[in-house]
Design a protein around this motif. Structure first.
Motif, mmCIF file in Angstrom:
data_model
loop_
_atom_site.group_PDB
_atom_site.id
_atom_site.type_symbol
_atom_site.label_atom_id
_atom_site.label_comp_id
_atom_site.label_asym_id
_atom_site.label_seq_id
_atom_site.Cartn_x
_atom_site.Cartn_y
_atom_site.Cartn_z
ATOM 1 N N GLY A 76 34.800 -34.613 16.170
ATOM 2 C CA GLY A 76 35.510 -35.744 16.600
ATOM 3 C C GLY A 76 36.958 -35.321 16.808
ATOM 4 N N GLU A 77 37.484 -34.218 16.850
ATOM 5 C CA GLU A 77 38.806 -33.767 16.972
ATOM 6 C C GLU A 77 38.780 -33.007 18.184
ATOM 7 N N VAL A 78 39.815 -33.199 18.908
ATOM 8 C CA VAL A 78 39.819 -32.453 20.288
ATOM 9 C C VAL A 78 41.225 -31.592 20.147
ATOM 10 N N ARG A 79 40.906 -30.216 20.548
ATOM 11 C CA ARG A 79 41.977 -29.232 20.657
ATOM 12 C C ARG A 79 41.874 -28.581 22.046
ATOM 13 N N TYR A 80 43.281 -28.747 22.490
ATOM 14 C CA TYR A 80 43.527 -28.019 23.783
ATOM 15 C C TYR A 80 43.850 -26.643 23.727
ATOM 16 N N ALA A 81 43.908 -26.159 25.003
ATOM 17 C CA ALA A 81 44.430 -24.697 25.349
ATOM 18 C C ALA A 81 44.449 -24.594 26.528
ATOM 19 N N ALA A 82 45.445 -23.781 27.150
ATOM 20 C CA ALA A 82 45.607 -23.121 28.354
ATOM 21 C C ALA A 82 44.890 -21.945 28.523
ATOM 22 N N ALA A 83 44.159 -21.463 29.673
ATOM 23 C CA ALA A 83 43.683 -20.191 29.843
ATOM 24 C C ALA A 83 44.079 -19.910 31.384
ATOM 25 N N LEU A 84 44.512 -18.521 31.390
ATOM 26 C CA LEU A 84 45.082 -17.894 32.503
ATOM 27 C C LEU A 84 44.348 -16.776 32.738
ATOM 28 N N VAL A 85 43.629 -16.856 33.999
ATOM 29 C CA VAL A 85 42.810 -15.840 34.537
ATOM 30 C C VAL A 85 43.145 -15.529 36.015
ATOM 31 N N LEU A 86 42.925 -14.175 36.347
ATOM 32 C CA LEU A 86 43.016 -14.006 37.690
ATOM 33 C C LEU A 86 42.051 -14.856 38.690
ATOM 34 N N ALA A 87 42.665 -15.182 39.883
ATOM 35 C CA ALA A 87 41.915 -16.000 40.895
ATOM 36 C C ALA A 87 40.709 -15.249 41.212
ATOM 37 N N THR A 88 40.513 -14.164 41.052
ATOM 38 C CA THR A 88 39.217 -13.342 41.411
ATOM 39 C C THR A 88 38.213 -13.620 40.188
ATOM 40 N N THR A 89 38.630 -14.059 39.263
ATOM 41 C CA THR A 89 37.631 -14.267 38.004
ATOM 42 C C THR A 89 37.631 -15.882 37.615
ATOM 43 N N ARG A 90 36.663 -15.869 36.509
ATOM 44 C CA ARG A 90 36.547 -17.352 36.046
ATOM 45 C C ARG A 90 36.692 -17.380 34.729
ATOM 46 N N ALA A 91 37.537 -18.306 34.126
ATOM 47 C CA ALA A 91 37.555 -18.325 32.544
ATOM 48 C C ALA A 91 36.140 -18.448 31.987
ATOM 49 N N ASP A 92 35.944 -17.795 30.533
ATOM 50 C CA ASP A 92 34.655 -17.854 30.029
ATOM 51 C C ASP A 92 34.926 -19.264 29.071
ATOM 52 N N VAL A 93 34.730 -20.136 29.423
ATOM 53 C CA VAL A 93 35.028 -21.483 28.588
ATOM 54 C C VAL A 93 33.892 -21.497 27.631
ATOM 55 N N ASN A 94 32.635 -21.326 27.859
ATOM 56 C CA ASN A 94 31.563 -21.574 26.789
ATOM 57 C C ASN A 94 31.409 -20.391 26.060
ATOM 58 N N GLY A 95 31.962 -19.457 26.142
ATOM 59 C CA GLY A 95 32.010 -18.252 25.125
ATOM 60 C C GLY A 95 33.302 -18.035 24.560
ATOM 61 N N VAL A 96 34.049 -17.120 24.922
ATOM 62 C CA VAL A 96 35.471 -16.606 24.269
ATOM 63 C C VAL A 96 36.241 -17.858 24.065
#
Length: 183
Positions: A76-96
């Motif tokens: 029930g707790e929400v934690r926020y973060a910003a992820a910064l990745v090169l535009a030629t890649t995608r953030a590994d949201v469901n892993g890292v």
């Protein structure tokens, strides 16, 4: 002022001299950074999305970094973060990112929520000026970049920064493998 080689057809100004091209939290945060290390360019707000921006202004896609806001949930707790990745890649949201947030579920924060929490415009969200308690997760390739183009918090501007400056932001964590190549 630094001589930026990635500005394409745009004129670079010291960011502290063109605060009209910055969201309020970004302008405030920049007062604590070395202004000589940050440039800003004025753009057409209709061209703020990375691919359109790079094409219109002859800026290299490989020097563009995208900042995404991720919401991780556990018990029930929400934690926020910003992820910064090169535009030629995608953030590994469901892993890292999910593991870093110690979350059961992680996903991109809804647009209205991201805008409200950051005080920045969607399509212009940047790691500079985010809420002080949010981790800023930076892919190692971003941190290693000598020159980058990122959002300025508004759609009519872009910041020019170094990866070193981004890695020095409060709460910044450089993470190897944060991003995956676009398939």
């Amino acid at each position: 002022m630094r001589n930026w080689t990635i500005s394409g057809t745009l004129t670079v100004h010291p960011a502290d001299q063109r605060t009209d091209l910055l969201a309020e939290p970004v302008a405030k945060a920049l007062t604590t950074l070395d202004g000589e290390q940050v440039g800003v360019v004025e753009i057409d707000p209709e061209l703020a999305d990375t691919a359109a921006f790079c094409e219109a202004y002859s800026a290299p896609l490989t020097a563009s970094a995208n900042c995404v806001i991720v919401a991780g949930k556990r018990a029930g707790e929400v934690r926020y973060a910003a992820a910064l990745v090169l535009a030629t890649t995608r953030a590994d949201v469901n892993g890292v990112i999910k593991r870093r947030l110690d979350a059961r579920k992680a996903s991109f924060a809804p647009m209205d929520e991201a805008v409200e929490l950051t005080g920045m415009a969607y399509g212009g969200i940047t790691p500079v000026g985010l809420p002080a308690d949010w981790p800023i997760l930076i892919d190692k390739a971003v941190a290693d970049s000598p020159e980058l183009i990122i959002g300025s918090g508004v759609r009519n501007g872009k910041l020019l920064v170094t990866g070193e400056l981004l890695a020095s932001l409060p709460n910044a964590e450089v993470i190897e493998g944060l991003a995956k190549p676009v398939a």
